[in-house]
Design a protein around this motif. Structure first.
Motif, PDB file in Angstrom:
ATOM      1  N   PRO A   1       0.823  -1.219   0.000  1.00 25.66           N
ATOM      2  CA  PRO A   1       0.000   0.000   0.000  1.00 25.66           C
ATOM      3  C   PRO A   1       0.856   1.268   0.000  1.00 25.66           C
ATOM      4  O   PRO A   1       2.000   1.254   0.451  1.00 25.66           O
ATOM      5  CB  PRO A   1      -0.782  -0.127   1.307  1.00 25.66           C
ATOM      6  N   TYR A   2       0.265   2.356  -0.502  1.00 23.86           N
ATOM      7  CA  TYR A   2       0.916   3.662  -0.503  1.00 23.86           C
ATOM      8  C   TYR A   2       0.265   4.504   0.583  1.00 23.86           C
ATOM      9  O   TYR A   2      -0.945   4.715   0.569  1.00 23.86           O
ATOM     10  CB  TYR A   2       0.781   4.315  -1.875  1.00 23.86           C
ATOM     11  N   LYS A   3       1.087   4.953   1.527  1.00 24.69           N
ATOM     12  CA  LYS A   3       0.583   5.666   2.693  1.00 24.69           C
ATOM     13  C   LYS A   3       1.231   7.038   2.825  1.00 24.69           C
ATOM     14  O   LYS A   3       2.454   7.157   2.705  1.00 24.69           O
ATOM     15  CB  LYS A   3       0.862   4.865   3.976  1.00 24.69           C
ATOM     16  N   VAL A   4       0.419   8.066   3.073  1.00 25.52           N
ATOM     17  CA  VAL A   4       0.933   9.406   3.360  1.00 25.52           C
ATOM     18  C   VAL A   4       1.280   9.442   4.840  1.00 25.52           C
ATOM     19  O   VAL A   4       0.427   9.184   5.692  1.00 25.52           O
ATOM     20  CB  VAL A   4      -0.103  10.489   3.024  1.00 25.52           C
ATOM     21  N   ILE A   5       2.536   9.762   5.144  1.00 25.44           N
ATOM     22  CA  ILE A   5       2.976   9.737   6.542  1.00 25.44           C
ATOM     23  C   ILE A   5       3.662  11.045   6.918  1.00 25.44           C
ATOM     24  O   ILE A   5       4.121  11.800   6.066  1.00 25.44           O
ATOM     25  CB  ILE A   5       3.944   8.570   6.815  1.00 25.44           C
ATOM     26  N   GLU A   6       3.730  11.282   8.207  1.00 26.87           N
ATOM     27  CA  GLU A   6       4.567  12.329   8.793  1.00 26.87           C
ATOM     28  C   GLU A   6       5.051  11.835  10.141  1.00 26.87           C
ATOM     29  O   GLU A   6       4.454  10.931  10.737  1.00 26.87           O
ATOM     30  CB  GLU A   6       3.818  13.658   8.939  1.00 26.87           C
ATOM     31  N   ALA A   7       6.126  12.427  10.615  1.00 28.95           N
ATOM     32  CA  ALA A   7       6.663  12.139  11.938  1.00 28.95           C
ATOM     33  C   ALA A   7       7.072  13.483  12.523  1.00 28.95           C
ATOM     34  O   ALA A   7       8.008  14.108  12.012  1.00 28.95           O
ATOM     35  CB  ALA A   7       7.852  11.188  11.857  1.00 28.95           C
ATOM     36  N   PRO A   8       6.355  13.982  13.525  1.00 24.09           N
ATOM     37  CA  PRO A   8       6.611  15.333  14.048  1.00 24.09           C
ATOM     38  C   PRO A   8       8.094  15.596  14.285  1.00 24.09           C
ATOM     39  O   PRO A   8       8.794  14.798  14.918  1.00 24.09           O
ATOM     40  CB  PRO A   8       5.818  15.350  15.344  1.00 24.09           C
ATOM     41  N   GLY A   9       8.573  16.699  13.719  1.00 22.09           N
ATOM     42  CA  GLY A   9       9.969  17.089  13.854  1.00 22.09           C
ATOM     43  C   GLY A   9      10.896  16.459  12.837  1.00 22.09           C
ATOM     44  O   GLY A   9      12.070  16.826  12.761  1.00 22.09           O
ATOM     45  N   HIS A  10      10.378  15.526  12.040  1.00 18.90           N
ATOM     46  CA  HIS A  10      11.218  14.836  11.061  1.00 18.90           C
ATOM     47  C   HIS A  10      11.069  15.475   9.686  1.00 18.90           C
ATOM     48  O   HIS A  10       9.972  15.888   9.301  1.00 18.90           O
ATOM     49  CB  HIS A  10      10.826  13.359  10.985  1.00 18.90           C
ATOM     50  N   MET A  11      12.160  15.533   8.951  1.00 24.63           N
ATOM     51  CA  MET A  11      12.167  16.062   7.588  1.00 24.63           C
ATOM     52  C   MET A  11      12.597  14.949   6.638  1.00 24.63           C
ATOM     53  O   MET A  11      13.663  14.352   6.820  1.00 24.63           O
ATOM     54  CB  MET A  11      13.133  17.249   7.494  1.00 24.63           C
ATOM     55  N   PHE A  12      11.767  14.635   5.662  1.00 19.92           N
ATOM     56  CA  PHE A  12      12.055  13.551   4.729  1.00 19.92           C
ATOM     57  C   PHE A  12      12.987  14.037   3.617  1.00 19.92           C
ATOM     58  O   PHE A  12      12.652  14.032   2.435  1.00 19.92           O
ATOM     59  CB  PHE A  12      10.756  12.993   4.154  1.00 19.92           C
ATOM     60  N   SER A  13      14.167  14.436   4.022  1.00 18.23           N
ATOM     61  CA  SER A  13      15.148  14.978   3.103  1.00 18.23           C
ATOM     62  C   SER A  13      15.966  13.865   2.474  1.00 18.23           C
ATOM     63  O   SER A  13      15.999  12.735   2.976  1.00 18.23           O
ATOM     64  CB  SER A  13      16.073  15.948   3.846  1.00 18.23           C
ATOM     65  N   ASP A  14      16.672  14.195   1.387  1.00 14.85           N
ATOM     66  CA  ASP A  14      17.562  13.222   0.751  1.00 14.85           C
ATOM     67  C   ASP A  14      18.847  13.029   1.533  1.00 14.85           C
ATOM     68  O   ASP A  14      19.608  12.101   1.244  1.00 14.85           O
ATOM     69  CB  ASP A  14      17.894  13.657  -0.679  1.00 14.85           C
ATOM     70  N   ILE A  15      19.128  13.913   2.486  1.00  9.64           N
ATOM     71  CA  ILE A  15      20.312  13.777   3.328  1.00  9.64           C
ATOM     72  C   ILE A  15      19.881  13.760   4.785  1.00  9.64           C
ATOM     73  O   ILE A  15      18.767  14.153   5.125  1.00  9.64           O
ATOM     74  CB  ILE A  15      21.329  14.913   3.086  1.00  9.64           C
ATOM     75  N   GLU A  16      20.762  13.312   5.657  1.00  7.72           N
ATOM     76  CA  GLU A  16      20.397  13.164   7.065  1.00  7.72           C
ATOM     77  C   GLU A  16      20.247  14.502   7.783  1.00  7.72           C
ATOM     78  O   GLU A  16      19.404  14.646   8.663  1.00  7.72           O
ATOM     79  CB  GLU A  16      21.438  12.299   7.783  1.00  7.72           C
ATOM     80  N   GLU A  17      21.049  15.482   7.419  1.00  4.82           N
ATOM     81  CA  GLU A  17      21.008  16.762   8.110  1.00  4.82           C
ATOM     82  C   GLU A  17      19.914  17.651   7.541  1.00  4.82           C
ATOM     83  O   GLU A  17      19.692  17.699   6.331  1.00  4.82           O
ATOM     84  CB  GLU A  17      22.357  17.481   7.988  1.00  4.82           C
ATOM     85  N   LYS A  18      19.218  18.366   8.434  1.00 10.06           N
ATOM     86  CA  LYS A  18      18.215  19.327   7.984  1.00 10.06           C
ATOM     87  C   LYS A  18      18.923  20.518   7.353  1.00 10.06           C
ATOM     88  O   LYS A  18      19.844  21.088   7.941  1.00 10.06           O
ATOM     89  CB  LYS A  18      17.350  19.780   9.155  1.00 10.06           C
ATOM     90  N   ALA A  19      18.486  20.879   6.153  1.00 15.00           N
ATOM     91  CA  ALA A  19      19.188  21.923   5.402  1.00 15.00           C
ATOM     92  C   ALA A  19      18.231  22.561   4.413  1.00 15.00           C
ATOM     93  O   ALA A  19      17.117  22.085   4.190  1.00 15.00           O
ATOM     94  CB  ALA A  19      20.387  21.321   4.670  1.00 15.00           C
ATOM     95  N   VAL A  20      18.697  23.657   3.824  1.00 15.91           N
ATOM     96  CA  VAL A  20      18.006  24.257   2.686  1.00 15.91           C
ATOM     97  C   VAL A  20      18.905  24.068   1.466  1.00 15.91           C
ATOM     98  O   VAL A  20      20.136  24.015   1.586  1.00 15.91           O
ATOM     99  CB  VAL A  20      17.696  25.754   2.910  1.00 15.91           C
ATOM    100  N   SER A  21      18.291  23.947   0.300  1.00 17.59           N
ATOM    101  CA  SER A  21      19.063  23.737  -0.917  1.00 17.59           C
ATOM    102  C   SER A  21      19.029  24.990  -1.775  1.00 17.59           C
ATOM    103  O   SER A  21      18.004  25.649  -1.904  1.00 17.59           O
ATOM    104  CB  SER A  21      18.530  22.540  -1.689  1.00 17.59           C
ATOM    105  N   LEU A  22      20.180  25.302  -2.367  1.00 20.30           N
ATOM    106  CA  LEU A  22      20.344  26.490  -3.197  1.00 20.30           C
ATOM    107  C   LEU A  22      20.688  26.060  -4.621  1.00 20.30           C
ATOM    108  O   LEU A  22      21.600  25.240  -4.824  1.00 20.30           O
ATOM    109  CB  LEU A  22      21.457  27.387  -2.654  1.00 20.30           C
ATOM    110  N   ILE A  23      19.957  26.604  -5.583  1.00 17.88           N
ATOM    111  CA  ILE A  23      20.179  26.287  -6.989  1.00 17.88           C
ATOM    112  C   ILE A  23      20.530  27.571  -7.729  1.00 17.88           C
ATOM    113  O   ILE A  23      19.817  28.577  -7.620  1.00 17.88           O
ATOM    114  CB  ILE A  23      18.926  25.656  -7.622  1.00 17.88           C
ATOM    115  N   ASN A  24      21.610  27.526  -8.484  1.00 15.94           N
ATOM    116  CA  ASN A  24      22.061  28.655  -9.292  1.00 15.94           C
ATOM    117  C   ASN A  24      21.384  28.557 -10.661  1.00 15.94           C
ATOM    118  O   ASN A  24      21.652  27.625 -11.431  1.00 15.94           O
ATOM    119  CB  ASN A  24      23.583  28.608  -9.422  1.00 15.94           C
ATOM    120  N   LEU A  25      20.520  29.500 -10.982  1.00 13.65           N
ATOM    121  CA  LEU A  25      19.817  29.466 -12.258  1.00 13.65           C
ATOM    122  C   LEU A  25      20.774  29.542 -13.443  1.00 13.65           C
ATOM    123  O   LEU A  25      20.514  28.974 -14.508  1.00 13.65           O
ATOM    124  CB  LEU A  25      18.801  30.609 -12.312  1.00 13.65           C
ATOM    125  N   ALA A  26      21.909  30.222 -13.253  1.00 20.21           N
ATOM    126  CA  ALA A  26      22.894  30.318 -14.335  1.00 20.21           C
ATOM    127  C   ALA A  26      23.551  28.967 -14.619  1.00 20.21           C
ATOM    128  O   ALA A  26      23.931  28.679 -15.762  1.00 20.21           O
ATOM    129  CB  ALA A  26      23.950  31.365 -14.002  1.00 20.21           C
TER     130      ALA A  26
END
Length: 255
Positions: A122-147
């Motif tokens: 089955p496909y389930k929508v989940i959350e875990a309070p305080g958890h971020m389902f990021s691609d890396i372990e550390e909580k971060a923001v990602s920056l993309i250079n349009l150029a």
């Protein structure tokens, strides 16, 4: 010219489309508020919502494998936690995903829509309070250079939509690939202080057209052939919180 923030994006449900913000307030040690707050698990997922710990993206529905997700236009209202899914401009599902009933409505749609997915239901929508389902372990923001995205077009010989790279802060007026030199440095962005700590190594999700859902561009091969790596964008941790808005300047501070 001064580097500026052009667009602010966050992704409330991992694997679904971006939401645009007019402003965002960041907190030290955290990522973008509600970014990757939810994820969609499948029948082989090992994530435990009771004892949440970082798990790789293979545990969730994700564009690197489940490109059909890109054909859905997700509209999320943060105030009510309501998710609306549209297909070709038509609403196909709606639910308040912080409630069991609302999640069930989305899950019932996904059960039919993703029936041919490579991973089992089955496909389930989940959350875990305080958890971020990021691609890396550390909580971060990602920056993309349009150029950098624009420069990649020299190799692909086709337009490169920056949305392929699913970034939080999309930056203008920066030399192509200059962001790679920021690793180990700090940035003053609006009211915030960010510390860049990692290049973003890309996966097959970037090869999926964010509009059509087609796997139509060999982005990884193009990056390797053109630049000798598969990086695009950088991760930064939040050192000092505050508000960021489009148009804010980005100033590099040596570490």
């Amino acid at each position: 010219m001064m580097t500026t923030v052009s667009i602010l994006h966050y992704f409330p449900v991992k694997g679904l489309s971006a939401q645009t913000l007019e402003a965002v307030t960041l907190t030290p040690g955290q990522g973008m508020p509600q970014d990757r707050r939810f994820a969609i698990t499948h029948g082989a997922t090992t994530f435990d919502v009771v004892s949440p710990a970082w798990r790789p993206k293979s545990n969730f529905l994700a564009l690197m494998r489940d490109e059909r997700l890109a054909t859905l236009d997700a509209r999320y209202d943060a105030a009510s936690c309501t998710l609306v899914l549209l297909r070709n401009g038509r609403q196909v599902a709606k639910g308040r995903i912080d409630t069991p009933t609302g999640r069930l409505l989305i899950e019932q749609f996904l059960a039919a829509y993703m029936k041919d997915a490579a991973v089992p239901p089955p496909y389930k929508v989940i959350e875990a309070p305080g958890h971020m389902f990021s691609d890396i372990e550390e909580k971060a923001v990602s920056l993309i250079n349009l150029a950098s995205c624009k420069d990649l077009e020299r190799v692909t010989q086709a337009p490169v939509d920056p949305r392929r790279f699913r970034g939080n802060l999309l930056l203008s007026d920066l030399a192509p690939w200059a962001e790679a030199q920021w690793v180990g440095k700090r940035l003053r962005v609006g009211e915030t202080l960010l510390e860049v700590f990692k290049n973003i190594r890309r996966c097959a999700a970037t090869e999926v057209n964010p509009v059509t859902g087609e796997r139509d561009m060999p982005v990884l091969k193009s990056l390797m052939n053109g630049y000798g790596h598969v990086n695009c964008g950088v991760y930064a941790r939040v050192i000092e919180g505050g508000t960021i808005r489009p148009g804010d300047t980005v100033t590099v501070i040596e570490a």
